[in-house]
Write an enzyme that holds these catalytic residues in place. Structure first.
Site, PDB file in Angstrom:
ATOM      1  N   LYS A 158      45.539  30.823  37.096  1.00 50.47           N
ATOM      2  CA  LYS A 158      45.702  31.460  38.407  1.00 50.47           C
ATOM      3  C   LYS A 158      45.003  30.561  39.410  1.00 50.47           C
ATOM      4  O   LYS A 158      43.848  30.757  39.761  1.00 50.47           O
ATOM      5  CB  LYS A 158      45.112  32.870  38.396  1.00 50.47           C
ATOM      6  CG  LYS A 158      45.555  33.713  39.589  1.00 50.47           C
ATOM      7  CD  LYS A 158      45.114  35.162  39.422  1.00 50.47           C
ATOM      8  CE  LYS A 158      45.476  35.988  40.630  1.00 50.47           C
ATOM      9  NZ  LYS A 158      46.923  36.207  40.782  1.00 50.47           N
TER      10      LYS A 158
HETATM   11  C1  LIG Z   1      52.204  34.751  40.620  1.00 47.12           C
HETATM   12  C2  LIG Z   1      51.613  36.047  40.103  1.00 47.12           C
HETATM   13  N1  LIG Z   1      52.171  36.613  38.986  1.00 47.12           N
HETATM   14  C3  LIG Z   1      51.705  37.777  38.482  1.00 47.12           C
HETATM   15  C4  LIG Z   1      50.643  38.440  39.082  1.00 47.12           C
HETATM   16  C5  LIG Z   1      50.173  39.735  38.442  1.00 47.12           C
HETATM   17  O1  LIG Z   1      48.959  39.497  37.746  1.00 47.12           O
HETATM   18  P1  LIG Z   1      47.904  40.679  37.524  1.00 47.12           P
HETATM   19  O2  LIG Z   1      47.266  40.929  38.865  1.00 47.12           O
HETATM   20  O3  LIG Z   1      46.939  40.135  36.527  1.00 47.12           O
HETATM   21  O4  LIG Z   1      48.664  41.871  37.037  1.00 47.12           O
HETATM   22  C6  LIG Z   1      50.014  37.897  40.236  1.00 47.12           C
HETATM   23  C7  LIG Z   1      48.836  38.621  40.864  1.00 47.12           C
HETATM   24  N2  LIG Z   1      48.721  38.379  42.289  1.00 47.12           N
HETATM   25  C8  LIG Z   1      47.395  38.586  42.831  1.00 47.12           C
HETATM   26  C9  LIG Z   1      47.214  37.887  44.173  1.00 47.12           C
HETATM   27  C10 LIG Z   1      48.084  38.430  45.279  1.00 47.12           C
HETATM   28  C11 LIG Z   1      47.808  37.683  46.592  1.00 47.12           C
HETATM   29  O5  LIG Z   1      48.648  37.821  47.492  1.00 47.12           O
HETATM   30  O6  LIG Z   1      46.783  36.970  46.698  1.00 47.12           O
HETATM   31  C12 LIG Z   1      47.059  40.085  42.890  1.00 47.12           C
HETATM   32  O7  LIG Z   1      47.974  40.913  42.673  1.00 47.12           O
HETATM   33  O8  LIG Z   1      45.874  40.383  43.115  1.00 47.12           O
HETATM   34  C13 LIG Z   1      50.506  36.679  40.731  1.00 47.12           C
HETATM   35  O9  LIG Z   1      49.957  36.094  41.830  1.00 47.12           O
END
Ligand SMILES: Cc1[nH+]cc(COP(=O)(O)O)c(CN[C@@H](CCC(=O)O)C(=O)O)c1O
Length: 305
Positions: A158
């Site tokens: 991430k």
């Molecule tokens: C590309 C991506 N894919 C999947 C997810 C889902 O992951 P999880 O939160 O572990 O279920 C997130 C979270 N995106 C984070 C950041 C958003 C932002 O705009 O900054 C979030 O949801 O916190 C992503 O950024």
């Protein structure tokens, strides 16, 4: 939006919001060298609880490891810093953003003489895609920008730099009148949203792309899979084509910020009845029942602060 106020944990100290600044010649400003997490703290009848804190901190350290960034704290110290940041700001319900980044040292791509800095901020952040989205759903569009190919930029980290790809997809989606983008992977299969994982529902069973280097291994994705299995809903983790989305009965995004957001249309094609479907609602209801301590936290996902 986040209120520009409160305290931020920076390299072991609590500093005022305005003092939490970086030098413009920090490595991260020029080369995108940060890894971060998005975590939510929810208020329920028993107090305030952070959702899956350990898993988020573990993923933060995994992301840093992939980029050879040595975090100068232990996972427990970062967990404590997260709890302290929520407490210090008196937030009962909030979104928490830990970020690890290469700071101010020498210029140049090779980050050998840049420090690894760590910050944790927290603020109140409502429904990611809009308050009504959780109920009525969002309109999504498949982006012309694909998610990074395997072994180019590791999607499983991430990392801040990954969101250059996400930004392009998001800006394109909004320009085309959609709320969110859906990206295909290198092979043309469905990958994920610009900030979420994606699921579809067909014949009462749920489908989601498999964990791979074409998407982030989402914690909410994992939570929904576990909840589905507990509710007796069959889960398929397999490649999903664009047209499978079009003919699905339901579809939804999952993410810490997005929680579980129904997708009512893709590329202007209504998904099922064009609104939140029964399986999506079942999963949403159970997800929020756990968070609100209205049901047993049998997975041990809640860390009360
Ligand atoms: C590309 C991506 N894919 C999947 C997810 C889902 O992951 P999880 O939160 O572990 O279920 C997130 C979270 N995106 C984070 C950041 C958003 C932002 O705009 O900054 C979030 O949801 O916190 C992503 O950024």
């Amino acid at each position: 939006s986040c209120e520009a106020s409160g305290k931020i944990w920076l390299n072991g100290e609590m500093v005022e919001w305005e003092e939490a600044t970086v030098h413009v010649l920090s490595h991260v400003v020029h080369y995108g060298s940060s890894v971060f997490e998005g975590i939510r703290c929810y208020r329920n009848s028993k107090g305030s609880a952070i959702f899956r804190l350990r898993e988020h901190v573990k993923r933060l350290f995994d992301s840093a490891k992939i980029y050879r960034m040595d975090i100068p704290y232990t996972q427990d110290q970062i967990s404590d810093a997260i709890v302290e940041t929520v407490r210090e700001n008196g937030l009962e319900e909030c979104y928490i953003r830990p970020v690890v980044f290469r700071g101010y040292g020498e210029m140049g791509v090779h980050p050998v003489n840049c420090p690894v800095d760590v910050a944790v901020a927290a603020w109140e952040w409502g429904a990611y895609l809009g308050a009504e989205a959780l109920e009525v759903g969002v309109d999504a569009g498949v982006s012309t920008w694909r998610r990074m190919a395997p072994n180019t930029m590791p999607n499983m980290a991430k990392a801040g730099g990954n969101y250059l790809n996400s930004q392009l997809a998001k800006m394109e989606a909004v320009r085309h009148g959609y709320d969110e983008a859906i990206m295909l992977d290198y092979h043309g299969y469905i990958s994920e949203g610009s900030g979420e994982n994606i699921f579809l529902v067909s014949e009462g069973e749920i489908y989601t792309p498999p964990v791979s280097s074409s998407l982030l291994r989402g914690i909410t994705r994992d939570s929904v899979i576990k909840i589905a299995r507990t509710e007796g809903v069959t889960v398929h983790e397999e490649p999903i084509t664009r047209e499978m989305l079009y003919i699905a009965d339901e579809a939804f995004f999952t993410g810490t910020a997005a929680e579980i957001t129904p997708i009512r249309s893709v590329d202007g094609i209504e998904i099922g009845a064009g609104r939140r479907g029964p399986v999506t609602k079942l999963l949403q209801d159970e997800f929020f029942r756990i968070i609100r301590a209205e049901t047993e936290d049998s997975f041990g996902w809640l860390t009360y602060i």
